[in-house]
Structure formats: C-alpha cells, structure tokens
Design an enzyme around this catalytic site. Sequence first.
Site, short mmCIF file in Angstrom:
data_model
loop_
_atom_site.label_atom_id
_atom_site.label_comp_id
_atom_site.label_asym_id
_atom_site.label_seq_id
_atom_site.Cartn_x
_atom_site.Cartn_y
_atom_site.Cartn_z
N ARG A 58 -11.50 15.74 8.33
CA ARG A 58 -12.34 16.11 7.19
C ARG A 58 -13.70 16.57 7.67
O ARG A 58 -14.27 16.01 8.60
CB ARG A 58 -12.50 14.93 6.23
CG ARG A 58 -11.21 14.47 5.58
CD ARG A 58 -11.52 13.37 4.56
NE ARG A 58 -10.29 12.80 4.01
CZ ARG A 58 -9.97 11.51 4.08
NH1 ARG A 58 -10.79 10.65 4.67
NH2 ARG A 58 -8.85 11.06 3.55
N HIS A 61 -17.66 1.88 8.34
CA HIS A 61 -16.20 1.89 8.46
C HIS A 61 -15.82 3.22 9.11
O HIS A 61 -15.77 4.25 8.44
CB HIS A 61 -15.54 1.74 7.08
CG HIS A 61 -14.05 1.84 7.10
ND1 HIS A 61 -13.22 0.75 6.90
CD2 HIS A 61 -13.22 2.89 7.29
CE1 HIS A 61 -11.97 1.14 6.98
NE2 HIS A 61 -11.95 2.44 7.20
N ILE A 62 -15.59 3.19 10.41
CA ILE A 62 -15.38 4.42 11.15
C ILE A 62 -13.99 4.44 11.75
O ILE A 62 -13.68 3.72 12.71
CB ILE A 62 -16.43 4.59 12.27
CG1 ILE A 62 -17.85 4.36 11.71
CG2 ILE A 62 -16.30 5.96 12.91
CD1 ILE A 62 -18.28 5.33 10.63
N ARG A 76 -2.83 -2.07 -3.14
CA ARG A 76 -4.00 -1.22 -2.91
C ARG A 76 -3.94 -0.07 -3.91
O ARG A 76 -2.98 0.69 -3.93
CB ARG A 76 -3.99 -0.66 -1.49
CG ARG A 76 -5.21 0.23 -1.22
CD ARG A 76 -4.93 1.24 -0.15
NE ARG A 76 -6.10 2.10 0.08
CZ ARG A 76 -6.02 3.31 0.62
NH1 ARG A 76 -4.86 3.81 0.99
NH2 ARG A 76 -7.11 4.02 0.79
N HIS A 86 -12.96 3.20 0.71
CA HIS A 86 -12.96 2.13 1.71
C HIS A 86 -13.67 0.88 1.15
O HIS A 86 -14.15 0.04 1.91
CB HIS A 86 -13.68 2.54 3.01
CG HIS A 86 -13.03 3.68 3.73
ND1 HIS A 86 -13.77 4.71 4.31
CD2 HIS A 86 -11.73 3.97 3.96
CE1 HIS A 86 -12.94 5.58 4.87
NE2 HIS A 86 -11.70 5.16 4.68
N GLY A 101 -10.86 1.46 13.12
CA GLY A 101 -10.32 1.79 14.43
C GLY A 101 -11.33 2.25 15.45
O GLY A 101 -11.39 1.73 16.58
N GLU A 159 -8.40 -5.38 5.26
CA GLU A 159 -8.26 -5.03 3.85
C GLU A 159 -7.08 -5.74 3.21
O GLU A 159 -7.15 -6.14 2.04
CB GLU A 159 -8.10 -3.51 3.72
CG GLU A 159 -9.32 -2.73 4.16
CD GLU A 159 -9.06 -1.25 4.33
OE1 GLU A 159 -9.32 -0.50 3.38
OE2 GLU A 159 -8.60 -0.84 5.41
N GLY A 172 -14.79 2.26 15.00
CA GLY A 172 -15.93 1.34 14.99
C GLY A 172 -15.70 0.07 15.78
O GLY A 172 -16.61 -0.47 16.41
N ASN A 217 0.88 -1.18 0.00
CA ASN A 217 0.00 0.00 0.00
C ASN A 217 0.91 1.22 0.00
O ASN A 217 1.42 1.62 1.05
CB ASN A 217 -0.91 -0.02 1.23
CG ASN A 217 -1.82 1.19 1.31
OD1 ASN A 217 -1.76 2.10 0.48
ND2 ASN A 217 -2.67 1.22 2.32
#
Length: 399
Positions: free
Chosen positions: A241, A208-209, A91, A180, A331, A385, A333, A7
């Site tokens: 963000r 996906h949090i 990725r 994601h 992380g 992933e 979630g 990645n």
Amino acid sequence: MKILVLNCGSSSIKYALYDMDDRSVMTSGGAERVGLDGAFVKVKMANGEKKQIMHDIPEHTEGVKFIFSLLTDPEIGVIKDLKEIDAVGHRMVHGGEKFNKSVVLDDEVLKVFEECSDLAPLHNPANLKGVKAVSELMPGLPQVGVFDTAFHQTMPKKAYMYAIPYELYEKYAIRRYGFHGTSHRYVSKRVCDYLGVKPEDKKVITCHIGNGGSVAAVDCGKCVDTSMGLTPLEGVMMGTRSGDIDGGAVSFIQKKLGLDADGISNLLNKKSGVLGITGISSDMREIDAASDNGDEKARLALEMYNYRIKKYVGAYAAAMGGADIIVFTAGVGENQANMRESVCENMEWMGVKLDVEKNNAIHGEEAVISAPDSKVTVVVIPTDEELMIASDTMELCGK
C-alpha cells in the site's frame, strides 16, 4: 471456558481455540484458498507440531465445518465434543460509527454490521459468512464481534474528519476510522501492565508495523488519533500500500494510465508501497537483504518506510503534548531492529534514547529497548489480537 476465535477473510479462515482458564492456545491454524482450487488447512497444535491437510473448501460454511471436524479429530483434535466450545469470537473489520466496543452478535447487530459493508466490501461480507456458518453448524452457540475500528472511536472529531464537503460525511460517513484497533488496544494496555504503570496516567504511541502498518496516539488509555483512514490505505508506507498520497496525484495517475476506480484502487493497495518502489517484494526481510547487497531502490524503500513511521511518531507526540511510551509491535515492529533504530534515531529532542545493543538483541519478545536515562520508554510488545478477541468474548459470554 473454551473459546474459538475465527477470522474469516475473502478466501481464508484463521482460527484459534483458547482454554481461558489459563489463557492457553489449545490449537490454531487456518484454511487457505477458500472457494479456489488447491484449498488446504494448516494446523498448529499446542505441542508446536504442524500439519498441512489438503481439502476442498468451496465456501466458508464448508471451511468452518471442516475446522470443527479437526478440533474433534481422534488424532489431531484437542476436544472430544464440539459442545465443549462455550462461545465463538469473530474478528469483524469495519463497524463504522455503529460500534465502539465488542458486542454479542444477534440479528439486530448483524443487520447494522451488514450496513457497513460499503466501507469494507472485501472484509465485512467475509466476516458475516463466518458468523452464519457457525450459526448453521451450532445453533444457539453465543458469538461475539470484535471490531478493528472500535478502539479508534474515541478519536475527537477534529482528528477523524476530512476537510471535504461536510455533506459527504453526513450522507456517506466518509471520515477516518482507523484499523488494527484490536492490536493497538492490546499492546497499549499490555505495555502498561508490563511496565507496572497505569494506562490512565500515560501518553502512549503504538506502532503496529507489519505488511500493513499503522500508528496510534493513545492518551490515558484512549485512542485520540491514528494513521489509517476510511480504508487501510492511508498512513504509513506499507508492503503493497502507498500510504499517504496527494489526491491530485491519484487523479493524475488515473488519467495517465486510463484506470477506472477499481484499477487505481488496485494500483495503490496491491502494487505500491515497498513492492512498488523496489519491484522485488513486499517482505521487509527480502528488502533488507537486497539493500545489504547494494540495491539502491531497496535502500530507498527502507529509508522511506522508516521515515514515514518517524513522522507519525513525532506528530503524535505533538498532538498529545508529549509521549511517555513508544511501542513497536506486529511482524516488522517485533523483529526488525534496524527499523526500530532508524525510527528512534535523532529523536533525543523528544526524550528518546535507544539502547542500540539491547535493541539488536530483541526479536519477538517483550523488552524495554530504550536506555536507562531515556525520558521516553521504548518497548517491544508482541501483539496478540486473538487473545484480545477471546478475552472480550469471555467477558461478554462468561459463565
């Protein structure tokens, strides 16, 4: 079969070497500060031991070369010869409308991927550097691209189009793509395996949090909507963000602060979200601690953060005509019980009933956290992933 997963970011290279015979991680790590002073590589071996090695890494080829040397290092290496690596899975961030599944990387595919760089100017060129580095160091080694955007390519046009002049979509491919995707694909399938049900029979909402966050609606195994858009900026509130914001507010801020396009992008992507509201941090653990100590802005940030996730969960239940399963991953979630509780609170109208005691006990492991009589099953599923990338690579390059 041994598969290396790479990645490559603008200044980093994460890696993991898998033995796909038992799906185990032989070693993993990452190079940081590529192209900058003070570069180093962190290595985590299969026994859990960790090392940090300082090493000058002027560019990605040198970084990949050094990682290859670590894999065969007499002391910390896990293979004797690089020829033991059967394939490399990468990725790849933005495949635009060109890729709806993982593909073997060849010159034609890479040319098409390069054409998508306008949509991800920071990520796609870095991904390409990783592919080219492997090609230089191990010519002929099969390589596979796994795209963040691919899983979301099943969205219907009514979900991915923006209500702007249609010619902007035709000329510049401006639309919602979502990100994601590899994580959403993994957890939406894994939760069904875990529960012993068939994906094609279920309506699943995947959350996906993490520092970046997104929510997806997965109906019968296919994504029908997702919260991120043309870029990862849209959707839920995130670490730095802003998430959803009125376009008029963007132009208003731009004029008031005298910002150019790069300036407003930097403000919304790197200085907003939880960090922007609190002025403390983008790390939710620090925000939790500050809120517990009476910091009002931290408390507000948590309320905003959880509220926006809840709104997307409700919206996607409406879009799919119901929900059977809600998944929390990544992380935040996987580890923050208070976020999961807040999102599920007062959702009995759609059949959600949380087992608060069970929820509070779960940190980073697979578990059902809804009450036995809950009509919607709420589950924590740690994402993987890298394993998804390795699995796709094995499927395409398997011997």
